[in-house]
Design a protein around this motif. Structure first.
Motif, PDB file in Angstrom:
ATOM      1  N   ALA A 118     -23.344 -35.790   9.482  1.00  0.00           N
ATOM      2  CA  ALA A 118     -22.323 -36.081   8.474  1.00  0.00           C
ATOM      3  C   ALA A 118     -21.720 -34.798   7.914  1.00  0.00           C
ATOM      4  CB  ALA A 118     -22.906 -36.925   7.345  1.00  0.00           C
ATOM      5  N   LEU A 119     -22.531 -33.755   7.762  1.00  0.00           N
ATOM      6  CA  LEU A 119     -22.005 -32.472   7.291  1.00  0.00           C
ATOM      7  C   LEU A 119     -21.006 -31.891   8.286  1.00  0.00           C
ATOM      8  CD1 LEU A 119     -25.247 -30.820   5.858  1.00  0.00           C
ATOM      9  CD2 LEU A 119     -23.240 -31.570   4.561  1.00  0.00           C
ATOM     10  N   PHE A 120     -21.365 -31.894   9.556  1.00  0.00           N
ATOM     11  CA  PHE A 120     -20.429 -31.414  10.577  1.00  0.00           C
ATOM     12  C   PHE A 120     -19.112 -32.190  10.505  1.00  0.00           C
ATOM     13  CE2 PHE A 120     -23.956 -29.563  13.279  1.00  0.00           C
ATOM     14  CZ  PHE A 120     -23.421 -28.280  13.346  1.00  0.00           C
ATOM     15  N   LEU A 121     -19.203 -33.510  10.444  1.00  0.00           N
ATOM     16  CA  LEU A 121     -17.994 -34.334  10.440  1.00  0.00           C
ATOM     17  C   LEU A 121     -17.164 -34.124   9.176  1.00  0.00           C
ATOM     18  CD1 LEU A 121     -19.462 -37.606  11.965  1.00  0.00           C
ATOM     19  CD2 LEU A 121     -17.872 -35.994  13.053  1.00  0.00           C
ATOM     20  N   THR A 122     -17.818 -33.978   8.044  1.00  0.00           N
ATOM     21  CA  THR A 122     -17.101 -33.747   6.784  1.00  0.00           C
ATOM     22  C   THR A 122     -16.332 -32.434   6.832  1.00  0.00           C
ATOM     23  OG1 THR A 122     -18.704 -35.043   5.528  1.00  0.00           O
ATOM     24  CG2 THR A 122     -17.388 -33.434   4.285  1.00  0.00           C
ATOM     25  N   TYR A 123     -16.989 -31.375   7.284  1.00  0.00           N
ATOM     26  CA  TYR A 123     -16.318 -30.080   7.352  1.00  0.00           C
ATOM     27  C   TYR A 123     -15.223 -30.070   8.428  1.00  0.00           C
ATOM     28  CZ  TYR A 123     -19.133 -27.632   3.926  1.00  0.00           C
ATOM     29  OH  TYR A 123     -19.708 -27.219   2.749  1.00  0.00           O
ATOM     30  N   LEU A 124     -15.462 -30.700   9.560  1.00  0.00           N
ATOM     31  CA  LEU A 124     -14.412 -30.765  10.588  1.00  0.00           C
ATOM     32  C   LEU A 124     -13.203 -31.539  10.076  1.00  0.00           C
ATOM     33  CD1 LEU A 124     -16.542 -31.287  13.811  1.00  0.00           C
ATOM     34  CD2 LEU A 124     -15.046 -29.326  13.306  1.00  0.00           C
ATOM     35  N   ASP A 125     -13.434 -32.655   9.384  1.00  0.00           N
ATOM     36  CA  ASP A 125     -12.323 -33.417   8.800  1.00  0.00           C
ATOM     37  C   ASP A 125     -11.560 -32.557   7.799  1.00  0.00           C
ATOM     38  OD1 ASP A 125     -12.927 -35.691  10.277  1.00  0.00           O
ATOM     39  OD2 ASP A 125     -13.912 -36.728   8.598  1.00  0.00           O
ATOM     40  N   TYR A 126     -12.292 -31.831   6.967  1.00  0.00           N
ATOM     41  CA  TYR A 126     -11.657 -30.978   5.973  1.00  0.00           C
ATOM     42  C   TYR A 126     -10.763 -29.926   6.644  1.00  0.00           C
ATOM     43  CZ  TYR A 126     -10.862 -27.294   2.635  1.00  0.00           C
ATOM     44  OH  TYR A 126     -10.254 -26.343   1.867  1.00  0.00           O
ATOM     45  N   TYR A 127     -11.286 -29.242   7.650  1.00  0.00           N
ATOM     46  CA  TYR A 127     -10.496 -28.192   8.289  1.00  0.00           C
ATOM     47  C   TYR A 127      -9.333 -28.760   9.103  1.00  0.00           C
ATOM     48  CZ  TYR A 127     -13.485 -24.525   6.596  1.00  0.00           C
ATOM     49  OH  TYR A 127     -14.147 -23.651   5.770  1.00  0.00           O
ATOM     50  N   ARG A 128      -9.530 -29.909   9.723  1.00  0.00           N
ATOM     51  CA  ARG A 128      -8.420 -30.562  10.435  1.00  0.00           C
ATOM     52  C   ARG A 128      -7.310 -30.904   9.445  1.00  0.00           C
ATOM     53  NH1 ARG A 128     -11.580 -34.081  12.297  1.00  0.00           N
ATOM     54  NH2 ARG A 128     -12.572 -33.029  14.033  1.00  0.00           N
ATOM     55  N   ASP A 129      -7.704 -31.427   8.297  1.00  0.00           N
ATOM     56  CA  ASP A 129      -6.741 -31.768   7.251  1.00  0.00           C
ATOM     57  C   ASP A 129      -6.050 -30.507   6.717  1.00  0.00           C
ATOM     58  OD1 ASP A 129      -5.634 -33.864   5.488  1.00  0.00           O
ATOM     59  OD2 ASP A 129      -6.674 -32.745   3.905  1.00  0.00           O
ATOM     60  N   THR A 130      -6.792 -29.430   6.568  1.00  0.00           N
ATOM     61  CA  THR A 130      -6.225 -28.160   6.108  1.00  0.00           C
ATOM     62  C   THR A 130      -5.180 -27.654   7.087  1.00  0.00           C
ATOM     63  OG1 THR A 130      -8.240 -27.569   4.909  1.00  0.00           O
ATOM     64  CG2 THR A 130      -6.779 -25.754   5.539  1.00  0.00           C
ATOM     65  N   VAL A 131      -5.480 -27.710   8.375  1.00  0.00           N
ATOM     66  CA  VAL A 131      -4.539 -27.268   9.402  1.00  0.00           C
ATOM     67  C   VAL A 131      -3.254 -28.094   9.314  1.00  0.00           C
ATOM     68  CG1 VAL A 131      -4.143 -27.264  11.912  1.00  0.00           C
ATOM     69  CG2 VAL A 131      -6.245 -26.277  10.958  1.00  0.00           C
ATOM     70  N   ALA A 132      -3.378 -29.408   9.222  1.00  0.00           N
ATOM     71  CA  ALA A 132      -2.198 -30.277   9.130  1.00  0.00           C
ATOM     72  C   ALA A 132      -1.406 -29.973   7.863  1.00  0.00           C
ATOM     73  CB  ALA A 132      -2.618 -31.745   9.162  1.00  0.00           C
ATOM     74  N   GLU A 133      -2.102 -29.744   6.769  1.00  0.00           N
ATOM     75  CA  GLU A 133      -1.443 -29.467   5.496  1.00  0.00           C
ATOM     76  C   GLU A 133      -0.689 -28.138   5.539  1.00  0.00           C
ATOM     77  OE1 GLU A 133      -0.871 -27.903   1.568  1.00  0.00           O
ATOM     78  OE2 GLU A 133      -2.407 -27.127   2.903  1.00  0.00           O
ATOM     79  N   ARG A 134      -1.209 -27.155   6.245  1.00  0.00           N
ATOM     80  CA  ARG A 134      -0.532 -25.855   6.339  1.00  0.00           C
ATOM     81  C   ARG A 134       0.792 -25.962   7.096  1.00  0.00           C
ATOM     82  NH1 ARG A 134      -3.626 -25.376   2.939  1.00  0.00           N
ATOM     83  NH2 ARG A 134      -5.223 -23.798   2.672  1.00  0.00           N
ATOM     84  N   LEU A 135       0.923 -26.938   7.977  1.00  0.00           N
ATOM     85  CA  LEU A 135       2.183 -27.130   8.692  1.00  0.00           C
ATOM     86  C   LEU A 135       3.168 -27.994   7.902  1.00  0.00           C
ATOM     87  CD1 LEU A 135       0.526 -25.973  11.113  1.00  0.00           C
ATOM     88  CD2 LEU A 135       2.055 -27.331  12.502  1.00  0.00           C
ATOM     89  N   ALA A 136       2.647 -28.819   7.006  1.00  0.00           N
ATOM     90  CA  ALA A 136       3.511 -29.726   6.238  1.00  0.00           C
ATOM     91  C   ALA A 136       4.519 -28.918   5.427  1.00  0.00           C
ATOM     92  CB  ALA A 136       2.661 -30.596   5.320  1.00  0.00           C
ATOM     93  N   GLY A 137       5.769 -29.287   5.559  1.00  0.00           N
ATOM     94  CA  GLY A 137       6.821 -28.633   4.803  1.00  0.00           C
ATOM     95  C   GLY A 137       7.461 -27.441   5.497  1.00  0.00           C
ATOM     96  N   LEU A 138       6.872 -26.987   6.596  1.00  0.00           N
ATOM     97  CA  LEU A 138       7.536 -25.932   7.361  1.00  0.00           C
ATOM     98  C   LEU A 138       8.701 -26.541   8.128  1.00  0.00           C
ATOM     99  CD1 LEU A 138       4.595 -23.915   9.011  1.00  0.00           C
ATOM    100  CD2 LEU A 138       5.948 -23.272   7.004  1.00  0.00           C
ATOM    101  N   THR A 139       9.762 -25.794   8.252  1.00  0.00           N
ATOM    102  CA  THR A 139      10.852 -26.245   9.113  1.00  0.00           C
ATOM    103  C   THR A 139      10.394 -26.130  10.557  1.00  0.00           C
ATOM    104  OG1 THR A 139      11.838 -24.058   9.384  1.00  0.00           O
ATOM    105  CG2 THR A 139      12.565 -25.370   7.458  1.00  0.00           C
ATOM    106  N   ASP A 140      11.102 -26.780  11.454  1.00  0.00           N
ATOM    107  CA  ASP A 140      10.762 -26.672  12.868  1.00  0.00           C
ATOM    108  C   ASP A 140      10.844 -25.218  13.318  1.00  0.00           C
ATOM    109  OD1 ASP A 140      10.064 -28.181  15.340  1.00  0.00           O
ATOM    110  OD2 ASP A 140      11.914 -27.198  16.052  1.00  0.00           O
ATOM    111  N   THR A 141      11.825 -24.499  12.841  1.00  0.00           N
ATOM    112  CA  THR A 141      11.961 -23.084  13.199  1.00  0.00           C
ATOM    113  C   THR A 141      10.765 -22.282  12.701  1.00  0.00           C
ATOM    114  OG1 THR A 141      14.369 -23.236  13.186  1.00  0.00           O
ATOM    115  CG2 THR A 141      13.414 -21.035  12.939  1.00  0.00           C
ATOM    116  N   GLN A 142      10.342 -22.506  11.454  1.00  0.00           N
ATOM    117  CA  GLN A 142       9.183 -21.795  10.924  1.00  0.00           C
ATOM    118  C   GLN A 142       7.915 -22.119  11.712  1.00  0.00           C
ATOM    119  OE1 GLN A 142       9.539 -23.290   6.903  1.00  0.00           O
ATOM    120  NE2 GLN A 142      10.085 -21.239   6.127  1.00  0.00           N
ATOM    121  N   ALA A 143       7.762 -23.385  12.085  1.00  0.00           N
ATOM    122  CA  ALA A 143       6.570 -23.808  12.823  1.00  0.00           C
ATOM    123  C   ALA A 143       6.531 -23.225  14.233  1.00  0.00           C
ATOM    124  CB  ALA A 143       6.503 -25.334  12.881  1.00  0.00           C
TER     125      ALA A 143
END
Length: 169
Positions: A16-41
């Protein structure tokens, strides 16, 4: 909504710890792209030349290489499909939304594998691993995948800050 940072606690449920941290980092990665323009991405902001969308695609393929092709030994089409000419690659038809969806779909598959398998189970022979003596356990694979996510989420923190000043943790 972004997941909160999973503070360490009294849990001894290592899967459960592995899955919780993997979910957190996957969500962080997605959040870092949110709001970037296609050009910025699609624009490299660091000297090594990778772009945010290339990093997301790399993480998706990395997780699949280690868990589906590696641990389960299942054949996967083009396990190194995140690379072209010895560098990360994203085609012009691949959208940020599609790449993030694929990243999350990979996380769902990882969750299914981890919830069904003891961490001490060695990888199946025949996929990525062909030597009985050196095949890793599920725990070792998850540790590697987690460190890849954490490292690359940090890279995306820097790129996001360079793009618009927004900072991570």
């Amino acid at each position: 909504m972004r997941l909160p940072f999973p503070e360490p606690g009294p849990s001894s449920d290592v899967p459960a710890l592995f899955l919780t941290y993997l979910d957190y980092y996957r969500d962080t990665v997605a959040e870092r792209l949110a709001g970037l323009t296609d050009t910025q991405a699609r624009t490299a902001r660091v000297p090594s030349g990778w772009t945010p969308v290339e990093l997301v695609k790399h993480l998706t393929f990395m997780e699949r290489r280690w868990l589906v092709w590696g641990f389960l030994g299942e054949p996967v089409p083009d396990p190194w499909g995140d690379r072209a000419d010895d560098r990360w690659h994203v085609g012009p038809h691949e959208t940020v939304a599609d790449l993030v969806t694929a990243l999350r779909r990979g996380g769902t598959r990882t969750r299914q594998i981890v919830e069904a398998t003891p961490l001490s189970t060695p990888a199946t022979l025949g996929g990525r691993f062909t030597d009985e003596a050196s095949r890793p356990t599920l725990a070792a694979i998850l540790f590697h995948v987690l460190q890849e996510y954490a490292r690359h989420a940090g890279h995306l923190d820097i790129v996001r800050e360079l793009n618009d000043g927004r900072t991570g943790e």
